[in-house]
Design a protein around this motif. Structure first.
Motif, short mmCIF file in Angstrom:
data_model
loop_
_atom_site.label_atom_id
_atom_site.label_comp_id
_atom_site.label_asym_id
_atom_site.label_seq_id
_atom_site.Cartn_x
_atom_site.Cartn_y
_atom_site.Cartn_z
N ARG A 43 -1.32 23.41 83.85
CA ARG A 43 -2.72 23.84 83.85
C ARG A 43 -3.15 24.45 82.52
O ARG A 43 -4.26 24.22 82.04
N ARG A 44 -2.29 25.21 81.91
CA ARG A 44 -2.64 25.82 80.62
C ARG A 44 -2.90 24.76 79.56
O ARG A 44 -3.79 24.91 78.73
N PHE A 49 -6.87 21.91 76.37
CA PHE A 49 -7.41 20.61 76.00
C PHE A 49 -8.94 20.61 76.13
O PHE A 49 -9.66 20.18 75.22
N ILE A 50 -9.44 21.12 77.25
CA ILE A 50 -10.88 21.18 77.48
C ILE A 50 -11.55 22.18 76.53
O ILE A 50 -12.65 21.95 76.02
N LEU A 51 -10.86 23.29 76.26
CA LEU A 51 -11.41 24.29 75.36
C LEU A 51 -11.58 23.72 73.95
O LEU A 51 -12.58 24.00 73.27
N GLY A 301 -12.05 28.14 82.86
CA GLY A 301 -11.78 28.23 84.28
C GLY A 301 -12.37 29.47 84.88
O GLY A 301 -13.50 29.83 84.64
N CYS A 302 -11.59 30.18 85.68
CA CYS A 302 -12.08 31.32 86.42
C CYS A 302 -12.44 32.45 85.47
O CYS A 302 -11.93 32.55 84.37
N SER A 303 -13.34 33.30 85.94
CA SER A 303 -13.77 34.42 85.13
C SER A 303 -12.58 35.28 84.70
O SER A 303 -11.78 35.70 85.52
#
Length: 362
Positions: A43-44, A49-51, A301-303
């Motif tokens: 997940r990291r 990757f998205i960041l 992702g999450c806050s």
């Protein structure tokens, strides 16, 4: 914009721009095919990757954002425009009356006190655009009194002559571009692009939010207590009542909340302090149910990247291991909104402020 991005990043961006919003499972599958990494176990790596993509998109005022489609509970990702200015409005293929018609439909849906999340196509076609014309005229630059009077006379004329056939054609175009969704039984709902694009608008216009995830409760269930304004998404109710011992009552007023969780989705516990293990997931449970995600420069992702209650357990089914995981996260809101970059312009994000109506059922 391409600085620091690999060919893999470009493939993902191109897919989102050409195909429009993708379901999370499809984006994960594409990521795994390209990188040979599982986004569930790595997940990291997926978040990083998205960041990286979002950092590169910033200079073009685009953002790769995630949301939940409140009608099917599935997570979608899409590229949106984050600014609303006169230049960006030039990119829209829709006319001023068509945009006003879309805005009127959005208002009619979100202002409904029953949180059903739709209006009938007949009601949509009969929406009056005069109020939209007034708002458009008042938002224009202040000139001489004569110019103001001319604009007020001209804009309503265009709206009043927006025929039923033109409205019907616009409905179909908006549905094709995923701004709206037309059901088989003749109802008009929000499209996935509207959920991606209008989050900030929902908040600024005081659209009642879900008690669990704090996102706008466009399609939600209401507390049975007529004096209580609590509304909760169906998928959030499943999360809230997933434990056998959890009391099925309104989290605010304590009124009994009729809800049946499928047996296969109950969370079993060996003892009060033991680890949680869920039974084998059904087809719907196998889909990710998480709150709306926005990937921004300061986090993914999450806050605050706060992942709570994460437990892993493995089960063996014919020699194959399966991993179960429970996530609970709060949402993180973006300050700006814009439409999908591959279709219209941020004219859709520049919705007028509406007067809040009662959130109770009528």
């Amino acid at each position: 914009m391409s600085g620091g991005l690999s060919l893999t990043h470009h493939v993902i961006i191109q897919a989102l721009l050409s195909r429009g919003p993708l379901k999370e499972k499809d984006l994960h599958s594409m990521f795994e095919d390209l990188t040979k990494k599982n986004p569930g176990t790595d997940r990291r790596l997926f978040d990083a990757f998205i960041l990286a993509i979002n950092k590169a998109l910033t200079c073009a005022n685009f953002e790769l954002r995630g949301c939940i489609n409140q009608y099917d509970g599935q997570v979608y990702y899409g590229v949106i425009n984050t600014v609303s200015d006169e230049q960006s409005k030039l990119g829209t293929k829709y006319t001023v009356p068509q945009i006003a018609f879309y805005k009127a439909i959005i208002e009619a849906i979100v202002q409904g006190g029953t949180a059903e999340g739709f209006i009938s196509s007949i009601d949509a076609l009969n929406l009056n655009l005069d109020s939209q014309a007034t708002l458009v005229s008042s938002s224009q630059s202040q000139g001489s009194q004569q110019q103001s009077q001319e604009s007020q006379q001209h804009v309503p004329y265009a709206f009043k002559n927006f025929t039923l056939s033109q409205k019907d054609k616009t409905l179909r175009e908006l549905a094709k571009d995923l701004w709206l969704n037309m059901t088989a039984d003749g109802n008009v709902r929000l499209g996935v692009k509207s959920f991606l694009d209008l989050r900030s608008w929902f908040r600024s216009n005081d659209v009642p939010s879900c008690q669990v995830c704090n996102e706008a409760g466009i399609k939600a269930e209401l507390c049975k207590n007529e004096n209580c304004t609590v509304r909760i998404h169906h998928y959030c109710l499943k999360q809230l009542f997933s434990q056998i011992k959890a009391a099925k009552v309104c989290p605010s007023c304590g009124t009994s909340w009729p809800f049946t969780v499928p047996k296969a989705e109950y969370v079993q516990t060996e003892d009060d302090n033991g680890p949680r293990q869920s039974q084998r997931a059904t087809g719907s449970k196998g889909k990710k149910r998480r709150a709306n995600r926005i990937v921004e420069d300061d986090g993914v992702g999450c806050s605050n990247q706060d992942e709570l209650n994460e437990r892993r357990g493995s089960q063996h089914d014919n020699g194959r291991a399966q991993t179960t995981r429970t996530r609970s996260c709060r949402t993180h809101e973006a300050d700006t909104v814009g439409p999908g970059a591959s279709q219209s312009s941020s004219a859709f994000s520049d919705l007028p402020r509406v007067t809040r109506k009662s959130s109770r059922r009528v």
